[in-house]
Write a protein that holds these residues in place. Sequence first.
Motif, PDB file in Angstrom:
ATOM      1  N   GLY A  43       1.039  -0.829   0.206  1.00  0.00           N
ATOM      2  CA  GLY A  43       0.399   0.076  -0.105  1.00  0.00           C
ATOM      3  C   GLY A  43       0.598   1.045   0.030  1.00  0.00           C
ATOM      4  O   GLY A  43       0.358   2.044  -1.031  1.00  0.00           O
ATOM      5  N   LEU A  44       2.018   1.662   0.572  1.00  0.00           N
ATOM      6  CA  LEU A  44       2.568   2.762   0.449  1.00  0.00           C
ATOM      7  C   LEU A  44       3.466   2.559  -0.268  1.00  0.00           C
ATOM      8  O   LEU A  44       3.478   4.025  -0.481  1.00  0.00           O
ATOM      9  N   ASP A  91       1.108   9.243   9.792  1.00  0.00           N
ATOM     10  CA  ASP A  91       2.171   9.445   9.433  1.00  0.00           C
ATOM     11  C   ASP A  91       2.583   9.965   7.805  1.00  0.00           C
ATOM     12  O   ASP A  91       3.288  10.694   7.484  1.00  0.00           O
ATOM     13  N   ASN A  92       2.134   8.890   6.983  1.00  0.00           N
ATOM     14  CA  ASN A  92       2.379   8.931   5.528  1.00  0.00           C
ATOM     15  C   ASN A  92       0.635  10.401   5.523  1.00  0.00           C
ATOM     16  O   ASN A  92       1.073  10.595   3.450  1.00  0.00           O
ATOM     17  N   ASN A  93      -0.062  10.706   5.766  1.00  0.00           N
ATOM     18  CA  ASN A  93      -0.942  11.447   5.197  1.00  0.00           C
ATOM     19  C   ASN A  93      -1.945  11.150   4.642  1.00  0.00           C
ATOM     20  O   ASN A  93      -2.709  11.946   3.695  1.00  0.00           O
ATOM     21  N   ILE A  94      -2.363   9.662   4.425  1.00  0.00           N
ATOM     22  CA  ILE A  94      -2.962   8.865   3.672  1.00  0.00           C
ATOM     23  C   ILE A  94      -4.722   8.963   4.731  1.00  0.00           C
ATOM     24  O   ILE A  94      -4.532   8.911   6.118  1.00  0.00           O
ATOM     25  N   ASN A 123      -6.735  14.140   6.246  1.00  0.00           N
ATOM     26  CA  ASN A 123      -5.203  13.605   5.820  1.00  0.00           C
ATOM     27  C   ASN A 123      -5.323  13.691   3.612  1.00  0.00           C
ATOM     28  O   ASN A 123      -6.538  13.387   3.571  1.00  0.00           O
ATOM     29  N   THR A 124      -4.454  14.325   3.054  1.00  0.00           N
ATOM     30  CA  THR A 124      -4.689  15.239   1.513  1.00  0.00           C
ATOM     31  C   THR A 124      -3.390  13.969   1.216  1.00  0.00           C
ATOM     32  O   THR A 124      -3.713  14.562  -0.699  1.00  0.00           O
ATOM     33  N   ALA A 125      -2.926  13.013   1.297  1.00  0.00           N
ATOM     34  CA  ALA A 125      -1.968  12.786   0.749  1.00  0.00           C
ATOM     35  C   ALA A 125      -2.369  11.787  -0.629  1.00  0.00           C
ATOM     36  O   ALA A 125      -2.188  11.476  -1.858  1.00  0.00           O
TER      37      ALA A 125
END
Length: 232
Positions: A43-44, A91-94, A123-125
Amino acid sequence: MDREIIPNHVAIIMDGNGRWAKRRNLPRSLGHKAGSENLKKLGLHIFKCGVRVLSVYAFSTENFKRSPEEVSYLMDLFVKNFKRELKVFIDNNIRVVFSGRREPLRHDVLEAMDEVVEATRENTAGIFNICLNYGSQYEIIDAVRRIVEEKKDVSELTPKEFEKYLYQDLPPVDFLIRTSGEYRLSNFMMYQLAYAEFYFTDCLFPDFDDKKFDEALKIFQSRDRRFGGVKK
Ligand code: IPE
Ligand code: IPE
Ligand code: MG
Protein backbone atom coordinates in the motif's frame (compact mmCIF):
# COMPACT_ATOMS: atom_id res chain seq x y z
CA MET A 1 8.36 7.58 -13.37
CA ASP A 2 6.32 9.86 -15.61
CA ARG A 3 3.56 11.30 -13.43
CA GLU A 4 1.15 11.42 -16.36
CA ILE A 5 0.97 7.70 -16.86
CA ILE A 6 0.58 6.77 -13.23
CA PRO A 7 -3.01 5.57 -12.70
CA ASN A 8 -4.93 7.93 -10.46
CA HIS A 9 -7.06 5.16 -8.93
CA VAL A 10 -5.82 1.58 -8.51
CA ALA A 11 -8.11 -1.21 -7.25
CA ILE A 12 -6.93 -4.62 -6.08
CA ILE A 13 -8.86 -7.85 -5.58
CA MET A 14 -6.50 -9.36 -3.02
CA ASP A 15 -7.15 -13.03 -3.74
CA GLY A 16 -5.28 -16.27 -3.01
CA ASN A 17 -4.49 -16.05 0.70
CA GLY A 18 -6.07 -19.46 1.37
CA ARG A 19 -4.14 -21.18 -1.43
CA TRP A 20 -0.90 -19.50 -0.31
CA ALA A 21 -1.38 -21.11 3.11
CA LYS A 22 -2.49 -24.47 1.69
CA ARG A 23 0.70 -24.74 -0.40
CA ARG A 24 2.65 -24.40 2.83
CA ASN A 25 0.46 -26.80 4.80
CA LEU A 26 -0.64 -23.92 6.99
CA PRO A 27 -4.15 -23.01 8.17
CA ARG A 28 -6.03 -20.49 5.98
CA SER A 29 -5.80 -17.96 8.79
CA LEU A 30 -2.04 -17.70 8.32
CA GLY A 31 -2.63 -16.95 4.66
CA HIS A 32 -4.82 -14.02 5.66
CA LYS A 33 -2.16 -12.85 8.09
CA ALA A 34 0.50 -13.01 5.35
CA GLY A 35 -1.84 -11.16 2.98
CA SER A 36 -2.38 -8.37 5.47
CA GLU A 37 1.38 -8.06 6.14
CA ASN A 38 1.91 -7.78 2.41
CA LEU A 39 -0.73 -5.06 2.04
CA LYS A 40 1.05 -2.89 4.60
CA LYS A 41 4.21 -2.74 2.49
CA LEU A 42 2.50 -2.75 -0.88
CA GLY A 43 0.00 0.00 0.00
CA LEU A 44 2.71 2.47 0.95
CA HIS A 45 4.69 1.60 -2.17
CA ILE A 46 1.64 2.22 -4.37
CA PHE A 47 1.04 5.65 -2.84
CA LYS A 48 4.77 6.44 -3.20
CA CYS A 49 4.47 5.71 -6.93
CA GLY A 50 2.04 8.63 -7.15
CA VAL A 51 -1.28 6.79 -7.09
CA ARG A 52 -3.87 9.03 -5.38
CA VAL A 53 -6.62 6.52 -4.61
CA LEU A 54 -6.13 2.86 -3.69
CA SER A 55 -9.18 0.61 -3.29
CA VAL A 56 -8.74 -2.87 -1.86
CA TYR A 57 -11.23 -5.72 -1.60
CA ALA A 58 -10.86 -6.91 1.98
CA PHE A 59 -14.14 -8.80 2.51
CA SER A 60 -17.12 -9.29 0.21
CA THR A 61 -20.78 -9.48 1.18
CA GLU A 62 -20.56 -13.11 -0.01
CA ASN A 63 -17.56 -13.91 2.21
CA PHE A 64 -20.01 -14.37 5.11
CA LYS A 65 -20.67 -17.78 3.54
CA ARG A 66 -17.31 -18.94 4.94
CA SER A 67 -16.95 -20.82 8.23
CA PRO A 68 -17.68 -18.79 11.40
CA GLU A 69 -14.05 -19.44 12.45
CA GLU A 70 -12.61 -17.92 9.28
CA VAL A 71 -14.99 -14.94 9.35
CA SER A 72 -14.22 -14.21 12.97
CA TYR A 73 -10.45 -14.56 12.41
CA LEU A 74 -10.70 -12.02 9.57
CA MET A 75 -12.76 -9.61 11.68
CA ASP A 76 -10.24 -9.86 14.54
CA LEU A 77 -7.44 -9.21 12.06
CA PHE A 78 -9.23 -6.10 10.73
CA VAL A 79 -9.67 -4.67 14.23
CA LYS A 80 -6.04 -5.33 15.11
CA ASN A 81 -4.71 -3.88 11.86
CA PHE A 82 -6.83 -0.73 11.86
CA LYS A 83 -5.66 0.06 15.37
CA ARG A 84 -2.03 -0.79 14.69
CA GLU A 85 -1.80 0.99 11.33
CA LEU A 86 -3.45 4.21 12.46
CA LYS A 87 -0.08 5.85 13.09
CA VAL A 88 1.18 4.80 9.65
CA PHE A 89 -1.84 6.41 7.97
CA ILE A 90 -1.34 9.59 9.98
CA ASP A 91 2.43 9.72 9.37
CA ASN A 92 1.87 9.29 5.64
CA ASN A 93 -1.04 11.75 5.43
CA ILE A 94 -3.37 9.03 4.06
CA ARG A 95 -7.11 9.38 4.45
CA VAL A 96 -8.91 6.09 5.10
CA VAL A 97 -12.48 5.51 3.95
CA PHE A 98 -14.63 2.37 3.88
CA SER A 99 -17.04 1.02 1.31
CA GLY A 100 -19.64 -1.55 2.23
CA ARG A 101 -22.67 -2.23 4.38
CA ARG A 102 -22.32 -1.76 8.13
CA GLU A 103 -24.86 -4.51 8.83
CA PRO A 104 -24.06 -7.20 10.10
CA LEU A 105 -20.51 -6.19 11.05
CA ARG A 106 -19.53 -6.62 14.69
CA HIS A 107 -19.60 -3.65 17.00
CA ASP A 108 -15.84 -3.69 17.66
CA VAL A 109 -15.13 -3.81 13.92
CA LEU A 110 -17.38 -0.79 13.31
CA GLU A 111 -15.76 1.03 16.19
CA ALA A 112 -12.24 0.44 14.84
CA MET A 113 -13.38 1.53 11.36
CA ASP A 114 -14.97 4.73 12.67
CA GLU A 115 -11.87 5.53 14.68
CA VAL A 116 -9.50 5.34 11.71
CA VAL A 117 -11.89 7.30 9.46
CA GLU A 118 -12.22 10.04 12.06
CA ALA A 119 -8.48 10.25 12.79
CA THR A 120 -7.51 10.52 9.11
CA ARG A 121 -10.39 12.66 7.82
CA GLU A 122 -8.26 15.73 7.06
CA ASN A 123 -5.36 13.85 5.43
CA THR A 124 -4.60 14.83 1.86
CA ALA A 125 -1.76 12.75 0.35
CA GLY A 126 -3.94 9.83 -0.76
CA ILE A 127 -7.22 8.00 -0.17
CA PHE A 128 -7.19 4.38 0.98
CA ASN A 129 -10.62 2.91 0.27
CA ILE A 130 -11.10 -0.35 2.16
CA CYS A 131 -13.98 -2.40 0.76
CA LEU A 132 -15.23 -4.39 3.74
CA ASN A 133 -18.54 -6.24 3.67
CA TYR A 134 -18.67 -4.81 0.18
CA GLY A 135 -20.63 -5.94 -2.88
CA SER A 136 -21.34 -3.91 -6.02
CA GLN A 137 -24.88 -5.19 -6.28
CA TYR A 138 -25.80 -3.95 -2.82
CA GLU A 139 -23.88 -0.72 -3.44
CA ILE A 140 -26.08 0.04 -6.44
CA ILE A 141 -29.25 -1.07 -4.60
CA ASP A 142 -28.32 1.08 -1.58
CA ALA A 143 -27.72 4.08 -3.88
CA VAL A 144 -31.11 3.63 -5.55
CA ARG A 145 -32.80 3.30 -2.16
CA ARG A 146 -31.26 6.55 -0.95
CA ILE A 147 -32.32 8.35 -4.11
CA VAL A 148 -35.89 7.08 -3.69
CA GLU A 149 -35.90 8.02 0.01
CA GLU A 150 -34.89 11.55 -0.95
CA LYS A 151 -37.70 11.43 -3.55
CA LYS A 152 -35.35 12.80 -6.19
CA ASP A 153 -36.64 13.49 -9.66
CA VAL A 154 -34.64 10.94 -11.67
CA SER A 155 -35.75 12.03 -15.13
CA GLU A 156 -32.49 13.95 -15.65
CA LEU A 157 -30.20 11.76 -13.51
CA THR A 158 -26.62 11.68 -14.85
CA PRO A 159 -23.77 9.32 -13.94
CA LYS A 160 -22.03 12.18 -12.13
CA GLU A 161 -25.06 12.74 -9.89
CA PHE A 162 -25.68 9.03 -9.39
CA GLU A 163 -22.07 8.54 -8.23
CA LYS A 164 -22.72 10.79 -5.24
CA TYR A 165 -24.97 8.04 -3.87
CA LEU A 166 -22.37 5.28 -4.06
CA TYR A 167 -20.63 4.35 -0.80
CA GLN A 168 -17.79 6.77 -1.65
CA ASP A 169 -17.75 9.45 -4.31
CA LEU A 170 -14.31 8.59 -5.73
CA PRO A 171 -12.77 9.10 -9.17
CA PRO A 172 -13.21 6.16 -11.58
CA VAL A 173 -10.84 3.20 -11.29
CA ASP A 174 -8.02 3.36 -13.85
CA PHE A 175 -6.30 0.07 -13.10
CA LEU A 176 -7.75 -3.14 -11.64
CA ILE A 177 -5.44 -5.91 -10.44
CA ARG A 178 -6.65 -9.37 -9.42
CA THR A 179 -4.19 -11.86 -8.04
CA SER A 180 -4.37 -15.69 -7.85
CA GLY A 181 -5.30 -16.53 -11.43
CA GLU A 182 -9.05 -15.99 -11.20
CA TYR A 183 -10.61 -14.06 -14.07
CA ARG A 184 -13.71 -12.57 -12.51
CA LEU A 185 -14.89 -9.53 -10.60
CA SER A 186 -16.67 -11.33 -7.76
CA ASN A 187 -19.03 -8.38 -7.26
CA PHE A 188 -16.25 -5.76 -7.00
CA MET A 189 -16.74 -2.12 -8.08
CA MET A 190 -18.72 -2.97 -11.19
CA TYR A 191 -19.88 0.61 -11.68
CA GLN A 192 -16.49 2.24 -11.01
CA LEU A 193 -14.61 -0.15 -13.34
CA ALA A 194 -16.46 0.99 -16.48
CA TYR A 195 -13.25 2.10 -18.28
CA ALA A 196 -10.57 0.53 -16.08
CA GLU A 197 -7.70 -1.49 -17.53
CA PHE A 198 -7.67 -5.05 -16.13
CA TYR A 199 -4.59 -6.99 -15.04
CA PHE A 200 -4.77 -10.62 -13.92
CA THR A 201 -1.82 -12.49 -12.46
CA ASP A 202 -1.35 -16.03 -11.15
CA CYS A 203 0.68 -14.63 -8.26
CA LEU A 204 -1.08 -15.19 -4.91
CA PHE A 205 -1.72 -12.01 -2.95
CA PRO A 206 0.80 -12.59 -0.10
CA ASP A 207 3.51 -12.83 -2.82
CA PHE A 208 2.35 -9.79 -4.81
CA ASP A 209 5.13 -7.43 -3.71
CA ASP A 210 6.38 -3.99 -4.82
CA LYS A 211 8.33 -5.49 -7.71
CA LYS A 212 5.28 -7.37 -8.98
CA PHE A 213 3.27 -4.15 -8.77
CA ASP A 214 5.92 -2.30 -10.78
CA GLU A 215 5.68 -5.02 -13.46
CA ALA A 216 1.90 -4.59 -13.52
CA LEU A 217 2.31 -0.81 -13.78
CA LYS A 218 4.49 -1.24 -16.88
CA ILE A 219 1.68 -3.23 -18.49
CA PHE A 220 -0.80 -0.49 -17.58
CA GLN A 221 1.50 2.08 -19.16
CA SER A 222 1.62 0.09 -22.40
CA ARG A 223 -2.17 0.02 -22.72
CA ASP A 224 -3.95 2.27 -25.18
CA ARG A 225 -6.92 3.83 -23.41
CA ARG A 226 -9.54 5.30 -25.68
CA PHE A 227 -12.68 5.81 -23.56
CA GLY A 228 -14.87 5.20 -26.56
CA GLY A 229 -13.02 7.69 -28.75
CA VAL A 230 -10.84 7.15 -31.80
CA LYS A 231 -7.13 6.28 -31.65
CA LYS A 232 -4.97 9.35 -32.23
C1 IPE B 1 -8.73 -13.53 -0.35
O1 IPE B 1 -8.14 -14.78 -0.24
C2 IPE B 1 -9.10 -12.95 0.99
C3 IPE B 1 -10.54 -12.92 1.26
C4 IPE B 1 -11.48 -13.31 0.44
C5 IPE B 1 -10.94 -12.43 2.56
P1 IPE B 1 -9.02 -16.10 -0.20
O2 IPE B 1 -9.34 -16.42 1.21
O3 IPE B 1 -10.20 -16.00 -1.10
O4 IPE B 1 -7.99 -17.16 -0.76
P2 IPE B 1 -8.30 -18.37 -1.73
O5 IPE B 1 -9.01 -17.81 -2.93
O6 IPE B 1 -9.15 -19.33 -0.97
O7 IPE B 1 -6.96 -18.91 -2.07
C1 IPE C 1 -13.12 -11.89 -3.69
O1 IPE C 1 -12.46 -13.09 -3.54
C2 IPE C 1 -13.23 -11.18 -2.37
C3 IPE C 1 -11.98 -10.68 -1.79
C4 IPE C 1 -10.80 -10.76 -2.33
C5 IPE C 1 -12.13 -10.04 -0.52
P1 IPE C 1 -13.24 -14.47 -3.31
O2 IPE C 1 -12.20 -15.48 -3.12
O3 IPE C 1 -14.26 -14.31 -2.26
O4 IPE C 1 -13.98 -14.65 -4.72
P2 IPE C 1 -14.53 -15.97 -5.42
O5 IPE C 1 -15.43 -16.65 -4.43
O6 IPE C 1 -13.33 -16.80 -5.77
O7 IPE C 1 -15.24 -15.48 -6.65
MG1 MG D 1 -10.49 -16.42 -3.04
